[in-house]
Design an enzyme around this catalytic site. Structure first.
Site, mmCIF file in Angstrom:
data_model
loop_
_atom_site.group_PDB
_atom_site.id
_atom_site.type_symbol
_atom_site.label_atom_id
_atom_site.label_comp_id
_atom_site.label_asym_id
_atom_site.label_seq_id
_atom_site.Cartn_x
_atom_site.Cartn_y
_atom_site.Cartn_z
ATOM 1 N N GLU A 44 -25.049 -5.213 -38.955
ATOM 2 C CA GLU A 44 -23.930 -6.128 -39.182
ATOM 3 C C GLU A 44 -23.605 -6.205 -40.681
ATOM 4 O O GLU A 44 -22.442 -6.257 -41.069
ATOM 5 C CB GLU A 44 -24.259 -7.520 -38.604
ATOM 6 C CG GLU A 44 -23.256 -8.615 -38.910
ATOM 7 C CD GLU A 44 -21.819 -8.350 -38.458
ATOM 8 O OE1 GLU A 44 -21.563 -7.379 -37.732
ATOM 9 O OE2 GLU A 44 -20.935 -9.128 -38.879
ATOM 10 N N CYS A 102 -9.528 -28.699 -33.845
ATOM 11 C CA CYS A 102 -8.137 -29.056 -33.563
ATOM 12 C C CYS A 102 -7.553 -29.654 -34.829
ATOM 13 O O CYS A 102 -8.257 -29.911 -35.789
ATOM 14 C CB CYS A 102 -8.060 -30.106 -32.466
ATOM 15 S SG CYS A 102 -8.923 -29.644 -30.973
ATOM 16 N N GLY A 154 -13.366 -32.514 -32.020
ATOM 17 C CA GLY A 154 -14.824 -32.590 -31.941
ATOM 18 C C GLY A 154 -15.277 -32.411 -30.510
ATOM 19 O O GLY A 154 -14.526 -31.958 -29.653
ATOM 20 N N GLU A 190 -16.081 -2.648 -43.422
ATOM 21 C CA GLU A 190 -14.785 -3.238 -43.086
ATOM 22 C C GLU A 190 -14.030 -3.687 -44.335
ATOM 23 O O GLU A 190 -12.829 -3.532 -44.439
ATOM 24 C CB GLU A 190 -14.983 -4.507 -42.227
ATOM 25 C CG GLU A 190 -15.318 -4.265 -40.785
ATOM 26 C CD GLU A 190 -15.530 -5.586 -40.037
ATOM 27 O OE1 GLU A 190 -14.867 -5.778 -39.017
ATOM 28 O OE2 GLU A 190 -16.364 -6.418 -40.468
ATOM 29 N N TRP A 217 -7.234 -26.775 -30.018
ATOM 30 C CA TRP A 217 -8.016 -25.540 -29.832
ATOM 31 C C TRP A 217 -9.020 -25.915 -28.747
ATOM 32 O O TRP A 217 -9.978 -26.634 -28.998
ATOM 33 C CB TRP A 217 -8.700 -25.179 -31.141
ATOM 34 C CG TRP A 217 -9.659 -24.033 -31.041
ATOM 35 C CD1 TRP A 217 -11.007 -24.102 -30.862
ATOM 36 C CD2 TRP A 217 -9.351 -22.649 -31.154
ATOM 37 N NE1 TRP A 217 -11.544 -22.848 -30.845
ATOM 38 C CE2 TRP A 217 -10.566 -21.938 -31.019
ATOM 39 C CE3 TRP A 217 -8.173 -21.919 -31.337
ATOM 40 C CZ2 TRP A 217 -10.625 -20.552 -31.081
ATOM 41 C CZ3 TRP A 217 -8.247 -20.546 -31.397
ATOM 42 C CH2 TRP A 217 -9.455 -19.874 -31.273
HETATM 43 C C1 G6P Z 1 -12.352 -6.440 -33.848
HETATM 44 C C2 G6P Z 1 -12.592 -7.458 -34.962
HETATM 45 C C3 G6P Z 1 -14.086 -7.728 -35.118
HETATM 46 C C4 G6P Z 1 -14.694 -8.152 -33.782
HETATM 47 C C5 G6P Z 1 -14.382 -7.147 -32.674
HETATM 48 C C6 G6P Z 1 -14.781 -7.678 -31.305
HETATM 49 O O1 G6P Z 1 -12.867 -5.214 -34.227
HETATM 50 O O2 G6P Z 1 -12.056 -6.971 -36.176
HETATM 51 O O3 G6P Z 1 -14.293 -8.731 -36.078
HETATM 52 O O4 G6P Z 1 -16.080 -8.270 -33.923
HETATM 53 O O5 G6P Z 1 -12.972 -6.890 -32.633
HETATM 54 O O6 G6P Z 1 -14.017 -8.798 -31.034
HETATM 55 P P1 G6P Z 1 -14.392 -9.900 -29.966
HETATM 56 O O7 G6P Z 1 -13.227 -10.853 -30.021
HETATM 57 O O8 G6P Z 1 -14.501 -9.210 -28.658
HETATM 58 O O9 G6P Z 1 -15.665 -10.532 -30.390
#
Ligand code: G6P
Length: 607
Positions: A479, A2, A102, A486, A75
């Site tokens: 990943e 936050c 926190g 990306e 948040w």
């Molecule tokens: C999009 C974003 C990714 C993310 C994916 C799933 O492709 O660019 O970074 O991993 O959505 O999003 P989520 O909010 O469901 O984890």
């Protein structure tokens, strides 16, 4: 995560400065907002759900009276975004207002005690306990500052706090443990904020509060002391030379790099989840006959890794499924005995929510892991856990991925314990090692943060990369490839290493870089053969391996040596970090913006 901003001005209203400060902290969270100001000993508190600008206009927050005040942009972590859950939170008599960033880990216990003593709670937040605790301490005729310190000593977890009270109309009280808080001083008055950008329009002279410190601000300055023993702390003001834009990224050139470096902290937060939610999810996982792990993008690789954890230690067969395929692949067979664990950082990904809808229609139990309280996933899931990573601005997920992995590891470990399929000692050992993961990630960043740039320099002109790993490391490899794809748009492949001879090896020729993710563990032996196969075809081998693993080091062209002490099942959390950095630096070298890759969106909410 936050945003906190507070000020005590020598002249003029505090509220417009609070508004301005919070606008600069909006990147830290933006689901609700609230102000508390003090005027002639009267506390004024107003708050609501919504974006800062809207709420400020709707409630005329800008016109709240008084030259002392604090504001908060939220948040959500505990309790969905709503007016009552927005900060500031007050005590029963509405004399004390608290804003907090926190997680108070022991809040349920503290809340129970306070309720027994007659306190009435308005919200579902962890923060509200702090206001009531201070009120309770003051019943013993204790002065406000001392009452706050007594309350702080009972808190477990993380906090950056700012407290105002009609009992001290010219003061703001602050404290910090793990969550950031910075104090500033200028001729206009004194300030506190979660982060420097909010401060810069007023002053560039700041002091960073450290863990375990408490500060009292008045219009002429502040006094800092240690919470534990009251020892006074002298600290010189530091001059900040950043521009506001640089400060939002804490001096990092991009949000993505900032978020990569934030991982030790976000991982520590992910270890502070409320145990009862983890227990609830574990109980549901244990009841199901089959478990589907459903997610998209990076989250789907967290699920792929988690499927190894559930199977290996909890002996639960799981089906990791890309959410856009779930309905077609399992829609007909999913039923009342199935559990669907949806993993989504945003909690709003269209395909994941569609899969969840279908699962609910078929009476399956839907569980969620998300970073966003109040998201659709939290509303439709039977039970969910929030991973506490704070907002992620970079489109490519980094810190949310590693935290998803850590949350899923905790669930797998709990399930393993509940099912008793592996020995108590093994579970205990994994549990201990899991607690050290944030430190290991910190070491990785410290050791390799800069070194990866040299690796990138060496390999930056390639037009194809291959990523391979065995076992759980195949998810890490995927990943790593996704990050590269990306951010740099360079074609690349990722496969479980054993599959490489069934196709991918055909593209490998002299000079193609092949990244092997090879921590020590069950799959480590078989990877040697895969490396040799690639070497024989002229590939340049880059290994992410354990330090001192001479066998792997001896056959690699380049290597990133990772600290010892992380078990294979938890290795993706640390081993992905060099791959995140590699993709980031390669993108920067190519002149691309890593925060906003072309054609990609942070959250895909359309079919
Ligand atoms: C999009 C974003 C990714 C993310 C994916 C799933 O492709 O660019 O970074 O991993 O959505 O999003 P989520 O909010 O469901 O984890």
């Amino acid at each position: 995560m936050c945003g906190i901003f507070g000020c005590i001005l020598k002249t003029g209203l505090a509220a417009p400065s609070i508004y301005d400060g919070l606008k600069r902290l909006e990147y830290r969270g933006y689901d609700s907002v609230g102000f508390a100001t003090l005027e002639l000993g009267t506390l004024h508190v107003k708050k609501d759900k919504g974006k800062i600008e809207d709420v400020v206009q709707r409630l005329s927050l800008n016109r709240l009276p008084g030259s002392v005040g604090v504001g908060h942009t939220r948040w959500a972590t505990h309790g969905a975004p709503s007016m009552v859950n927005a900060h500031p939170h007050t005590d029963c008599q509405e004399r004390i207002a608290v804003i907090h960033n926190g997680v108070v880990e022991n809040f349920l216990e503290l809340k129970g005690e306070l309720i027994n003593k007659g306190h009435i709670f308005k919200s579902r937040t962890d923060t509200e306990v702090i206001a009531h605790m201070i009120e309770e301490e003051m019943k013993g005729d204790i002065e406000l500052g001392e009452a706050i310190i007594r309350a702080l000593k009972q808190l477990e977890g993380s906090y950056a706090l700012a407290v105002v009270s009609s009992d001290a109309p010219e003061r703001i009280y602050c404290a910090r443990n793990e969550s950031p808080l910075v104090l500033g001083l200028s001729e206009k008055g004194s300030f506190c904020a979660s982060d420097v950008p909010a401060m810069l329009p007023y002053t560039n002279k700041v002091v960073y509060l450290r863990n375990g410190e408490f500060a009292v601000l008045d219009k002429d300055g502040f006094d800092i002391q240690k919470i534990q023993d009251g020892v006074h702390v002298e600290r010189e003001l530091q001059e900040i030379t950043w521009t506001i834009e640089m400060a939002e990224k804490q001096g990092y050139p991009h949000f993505m790099l900032k978020e990569i470096y934030e991982q030790p902290r976000s991982l520590r937060n992910a270890l502070r989840l409320q145990k009862q939610y983890l227990d609830l999810l574990t109980a549901f996982l244990d009841r199901g006959k089959e478990l589907f792990l459903v997610a998209a993008g990076t989250s789907s690789y967290a699920c792929a890794a988690a499927s190894y954890m559930f199977s290996k230690i909890a002996r639960l067969t799981t089906y990791p499924v890309v959410s856009s395929e779930f309905i077609e692949q399992y829609g007909s067979s999913v039923g009342i005995d199935s559990v669907v664990l949806a993993v989504s950082q945003s909690g709003e990904t269209y395909d994941t929510l569609k899969a969840v809808d279908l699962a609910r229609m078929k009476a399956a139990t839907v569980l969620g892991v998300t970073n966003t309280v109040g998201s659709t996933l939290t509303r439709v899931a039977r039970a969910y856990v929030v991973q506490q990573s704070g907002p992620e601005i970079g489109v490519a997920a980094t810190k949310t991925f590693t935290s998803q992995l850590l949350v899923l590891s905790q669930l797998a470990l709990r399930l393993a314990r509940a099912r008793g399929k592996i020995s108590q000692d093994e579970v205990d050992d994994l549990d201990d090692k899991m607690l050290k993961v944030p430190d290991i990630v910190e070491q990785v960043l410290g050791r390799h943060g800069e070194g990866i740039k040299n690796l990138v320099n060496k390999y930056n002109d390639n037009d194809l990369y291959v990523f391979l790993g065995r076992g759980i490391s195949s998810a890490t490899a995927m990943e790593g490839r996704l990050k590269l794809l990306e951010l740099t748009y360079v074609p690349s492949l990722a496969y479980p290493a054993g599959e490489s001879k069934h196709g991918p090896i055909s593209v490998v020729e002299e000079g193609v870089p092949v990244v092997f993710v090879c921590p020590r563990g069950d799959s480590r032996r078989d990877i040697l053969g895969s490396i040799m196969e690639m070497k024989a075809r002229g590939a340049r081998i880059i290994s992410i391996c354990e330090e001192g693993d001479e066998e792997i080091i001896g056959i690699s062209d380049d290597m990133v040596e990772m600290p010892r002490g992380i078990p294979e099942l938890l290795s993706p959390i640390a081993y992905v970090v060099p791959l995140q950095l590699f993709a980031y630096h390669l993108a920067v070298q190519k002149g691309l913006d890593p925060d906003k890759p072309r054609n990609l969106a942070k959250s895909v909410t359309v079919p």
